[in-house]
Design a protein around this motif. Structure first.
Motif, PDB file in Angstrom:
ATOM      1  N   HIS A 140      43.499  64.107  39.441  1.00 52.07           N
ATOM      2  CA  HIS A 140      42.321  63.665  38.709  1.00 52.07           C
ATOM      3  C   HIS A 140      42.248  62.147  38.568  1.00 52.07           C
ATOM      4  CE1 HIS A 140      41.540  67.835  37.818  1.00 52.07           C
ATOM      5  NE2 HIS A 140      42.732  67.963  37.274  1.00 52.07           N
ATOM      6  N   ALA A 141      43.186  61.419  39.179  1.00 50.21           N
ATOM      7  CA  ALA A 141      43.180  59.964  39.097  1.00 50.21           C
ATOM      8  C   ALA A 141      42.549  59.379  40.352  1.00 50.21           C
ATOM      9  CB  ALA A 141      44.600  59.432  38.919  1.00 50.21           C
ATOM     10  N   GLU A 142      41.803  58.299  40.179  1.00 58.48           N
ATOM     11  CA  GLU A 142      41.129  57.685  41.318  1.00 58.48           C
ATOM     12  C   GLU A 142      41.042  56.181  41.109  1.00 58.48           C
ATOM     13  OE1 GLU A 142      36.565  57.600  42.787  1.00 58.48           O
ATOM     14  OE2 GLU A 142      37.481  59.589  42.778  1.00 58.48           O
ATOM     15  N   VAL A 143      41.413  55.411  42.130  1.00 63.39           N
ATOM     16  CA  VAL A 143      41.317  53.959  42.112  1.00 63.39           C
ATOM     17  C   VAL A 143      40.532  53.516  43.340  1.00 63.39           C
ATOM     18  CG1 VAL A 143      42.577  51.771  42.185  1.00 63.39           C
ATOM     19  CG2 VAL A 143      43.478  53.682  40.848  1.00 63.39           C
ATOM     20  N   THR A 144      39.548  52.626  43.134  1.00 64.92           N
ATOM     21  CA  THR A 144      38.658  52.195  44.214  1.00 64.92           C
ATOM     22  C   THR A 144      38.640  50.674  44.317  1.00 64.92           C
ATOM     23  OG1 THR A 144      37.222  54.109  43.830  1.00 64.92           O
ATOM     24  CG2 THR A 144      36.291  52.280  45.096  1.00 64.92           C
ATOM     25  N   LEU A 145      38.783  50.166  45.519  1.00 66.61           N
ATOM     26  CA  LEU A 145      38.567  48.749  45.811  1.00 66.61           C
ATOM     27  C   LEU A 145      37.139  48.592  46.315  1.00 66.61           C
ATOM     28  CD1 LEU A 145      39.657  45.827  46.316  1.00 66.61           C
ATOM     29  CD2 LEU A 145      40.228  46.593  48.634  1.00 66.61           C
ATOM     30  N   TYR A 146      36.402  47.641  45.764  1.00 71.91           N
ATOM     31  CA  TYR A 146      35.001  47.483  46.137  1.00 71.91           C
ATOM     32  C   TYR A 146      34.636  45.998  46.127  1.00 71.91           C
ATOM     33  CZ  TYR A 146      34.121  46.552  41.207  1.00 71.91           C
ATOM     34  OH  TYR A 146      34.126  45.994  39.951  1.00 71.91           O
ATOM     35  N   GLY A 147      33.450  45.690  46.628  1.00 71.97           N
ATOM     36  CA  GLY A 147      33.016  44.301  46.609  1.00 71.97           C
ATOM     37  C   GLY A 147      31.595  44.120  47.100  1.00 71.97           C
ATOM     38  N   LEU A 148      31.129  42.897  46.961  1.00 73.62           N
ATOM     39  CA  LEU A 148      29.794  42.506  47.409  1.00 73.62           C
ATOM     40  C   LEU A 148      29.859  41.043  47.828  1.00 73.62           C
ATOM     41  CD1 LEU A 148      26.403  43.240  45.676  1.00 73.62           C
ATOM     42  CD2 LEU A 148      26.955  40.934  46.401  1.00 73.62           C
ATOM     43  N   ILE A 149      29.301  40.739  49.002  1.00 76.37           N
ATOM     44  CA  ILE A 149      29.254  39.372  49.503  1.00 76.37           C
ATOM     45  C   ILE A 149      27.791  39.013  49.714  1.00 76.37           C
ATOM     46  CG2 ILE A 149      29.942  37.813  51.355  1.00 76.37           C
ATOM     47  CD1 ILE A 149      32.318  39.705  51.858  1.00 76.37           C
ATOM     48  N   ASP A 150      27.352  37.939  49.087  1.00 78.51           N
ATOM     49  CA  ASP A 150      25.952  37.520  49.159  1.00 78.51           C
ATOM     50  C   ASP A 150      25.903  36.016  49.395  1.00 78.51           C
ATOM     51  OD1 ASP A 150      23.244  37.208  48.972  1.00 78.51           O
ATOM     52  OD2 ASP A 150      23.028  38.171  47.022  1.00 78.51           O
ATOM     53  N   THR A 151      25.263  35.619  50.470  1.00 74.34           N
ATOM     54  CA  THR A 151      25.151  34.206  50.784  1.00 74.34           C
ATOM     55  C   THR A 151      23.770  33.920  51.340  1.00 74.34           C
ATOM     56  OG1 THR A 151      26.223  32.348  51.933  1.00 74.34           O
ATOM     57  CG2 THR A 151      25.991  34.406  53.159  1.00 74.34           C
ATOM     58  N   ALA A 152      23.361  32.651  51.293  1.00 74.10           N
ATOM     59  CA  ALA A 152      22.019  32.289  51.734  1.00 74.10           C
ATOM     60  C   ALA A 152      21.983  30.852  52.230  1.00 74.10           C
ATOM     61  CB  ALA A 152      21.018  32.473  50.587  1.00 74.10           C
ATOM     62  N   ILE A 153      21.013  30.576  53.061  1.00 75.85           N
ATOM     63  CA  ILE A 153      20.652  29.210  53.419  1.00 75.85           C
ATOM     64  C   ILE A 153      19.446  28.860  52.562  1.00 75.85           C
ATOM     65  CG2 ILE A 153      19.900  27.665  55.254  1.00 75.85           C
ATOM     66  CD1 ILE A 153      22.766  28.747  55.523  1.00 75.85           C
ATOM     67  N   ARG A 154      19.512  27.747  51.831  1.00 77.53           N
ATOM     68  CA  ARG A 154      18.498  27.451  50.823  1.00 77.53           C
ATOM     69  C   ARG A 154      17.934  26.042  50.986  1.00 77.53           C
ATOM     70  NH1 ARG A 154      16.307  29.188  46.085  1.00 77.53           N
ATOM     71  NH2 ARG A 154      15.959  27.680  44.421  1.00 77.53           N
ATOM     72  N   TYR A 155      16.630  25.950  50.759  1.00 80.11           N
ATOM     73  CA  TYR A 155      15.924  24.679  50.705  1.00 80.11           C
ATOM     74  C   TYR A 155      15.284  24.559  49.329  1.00 80.11           C
ATOM     75  CZ  TYR A 155      12.162  21.271  51.241  1.00 80.11           C
ATOM     76  OH  TYR A 155      11.316  20.209  51.052  1.00 80.11           O
TER      77      TYR A 155
END
Length: 353
Positions: free
Chosen positions: A30-45
């Motif tokens: 009943h035990a659960e461990v999760t590795l997760y992530g989000l990568i967000d990048t942009a070119i901006r003016y």
């Protein structure tokens, strides 16, 4: 065989038996461990990027979401009771540094002397069941979560789009939070410990939210009070958020009133948003807000739009455009050099894992 030898052999056999038994005990199903992530990048003016009203072309953080990685887990203690934890780290994709640093303590934040935090986005542990969830650690404030529902793309990441979290705070240290969802009703209460010797009021905070959801319509009321590091000043904030989904359309709205008790600075913020999904993979949205400030006075108006296309379940590209106008004695946002207008355009790529 001598007695001493038999005794040593018997002891060794017992140790081997114990070790074998320990290795054969299965991990909790009943035990659960999760590795997760989000990568967000942009070119901006963007325009009006410094005191000489200069233009800036740069690699930028994501407009609406910041890059992060984290570890989260749960363990069942009983059929209707589990423990849970979250450790989440924010980072800059530009140079790999940790984010969420705090220069000085105050209003529910402990000082990190400006340095980024290892788990600056979230770091808490708790228990939950049919009677709600209780968690302890560095967590999103109740006001931040409530006002996220008033913005069409939730709480944004760039300062040109941020307003609500300037008043309710995004994350609070040393916080105990209780939340309950039952039959469409929701309740949240939180207390932030100031951890100041001989002064329980300094750097502390309290928050309360109450909401209701029925079908595609939701609404939440909030109240929050955060205190300065020396305990002499409080920021009292109340407001509401609401949203409605109908077919491919979704609309959001919200209001905040915030006041600093000693200097009597008062702000009134109105937020609106609307999105449309012409295709399952395509989201079009517009949003904006007006922040009227009294003492010393001034106003900030912002509007923005975004087109987001899902290339896959995990990856999307987006185009975001925003416009800010700041007048009077309203405090300039970090990326704006002079009073007046500022325009920004971001072309972004986002990936989750």
């Amino acid at each position: 065989m001598p007695f001493a030898t038999r005794r040593r052999l018997g002891y060794a056999a017992a140790c081997l038996s114990f070790a074998s038994s320990a290795l054969l005990v299965p991990a909790s199903a009943h035990a659960e461990v999760t590795l997760y992530g989000l990568i967000d990048t942009a070119i901006r003016y963007e325009t009006n990027a410094n005191a000489s009203d200069g233009k800036l072309f740069s690699a930028s953080q994501g407009s609406f979401t910041g890059s992060r990685w984290g570890i989260k887990g749960t363990e069942k203690l009983a059929p209707d009771l589990e423990t849970f934890f979250v450790l989440e780290s924010g980072f800059s994709l530009d140079d790999g540094t940790s984010l969420q640093g705090t220069k000085s303590a105050g209003f529910g934040q402990a000082s990190s002397n400006g340095a980024g935090r290892l788990f600056g986005r979230q770091a808490f542990v708790g228990v939950r069941g049919s009677y709600g969830a209780l968690s302890v650690g560095r967590q999103y404030s109740l006001g931040y979560t409530a006002m996220g529902a008033a913005q069409i793309f939730n709480n944004p990441n760039l300062d040109t789009l941020i307003v609500a979290s300037n008043y309710v705070g995004s994350r609070l240290d040393n916080t105990v939070k209780y939340t309950l969802d039952a039959g469409g009703f929701s309740l949240g209460t939180a207390y932030t410990f100031g951890n100041a010797a001989s002064d329980t009021h300094a750097n502390s905070g309290v928050g309360v939210t109450a909401g209701y959801t029925a079908g595609g319509v939701n609404g939440t009321l909030l109240y929050q009070r955060l205190t300065s590091a020396d305990g002499t000043q409080s920021r009292n904030t109340f407001g509401f958020s609401t949203g409605a989904a109908f077919g491919a359309w979704r609309a959001t709205a919200g209001y905040l009133h915030s006041q600093l008790t000693e200097v009597e600075t008062r702000s009134n913020v109105m937020l609106l948003g609307l999105s449309y999904n012409p295709l399952p993979a395509l989201t079009l949205g517009v949003g904006g807000f007006v922040d009227w400030q009294a003492q010393p006075g001034g106003k900030r108006t912002a509007v923005y739009g975004m087109a987001d296309y899902q290339l896959s379940k995990r990856t999307d590209v987006y185009l975001e455009v925003d416009h800010n106008n700041i007048s009077g004695k309203y405090t300039l946002i970090a990326s704006q050099g002079t009073y007046g207008s500022k325009v920004g355009v971001s072309l972004g790529l986002r990936h989750t894992f």
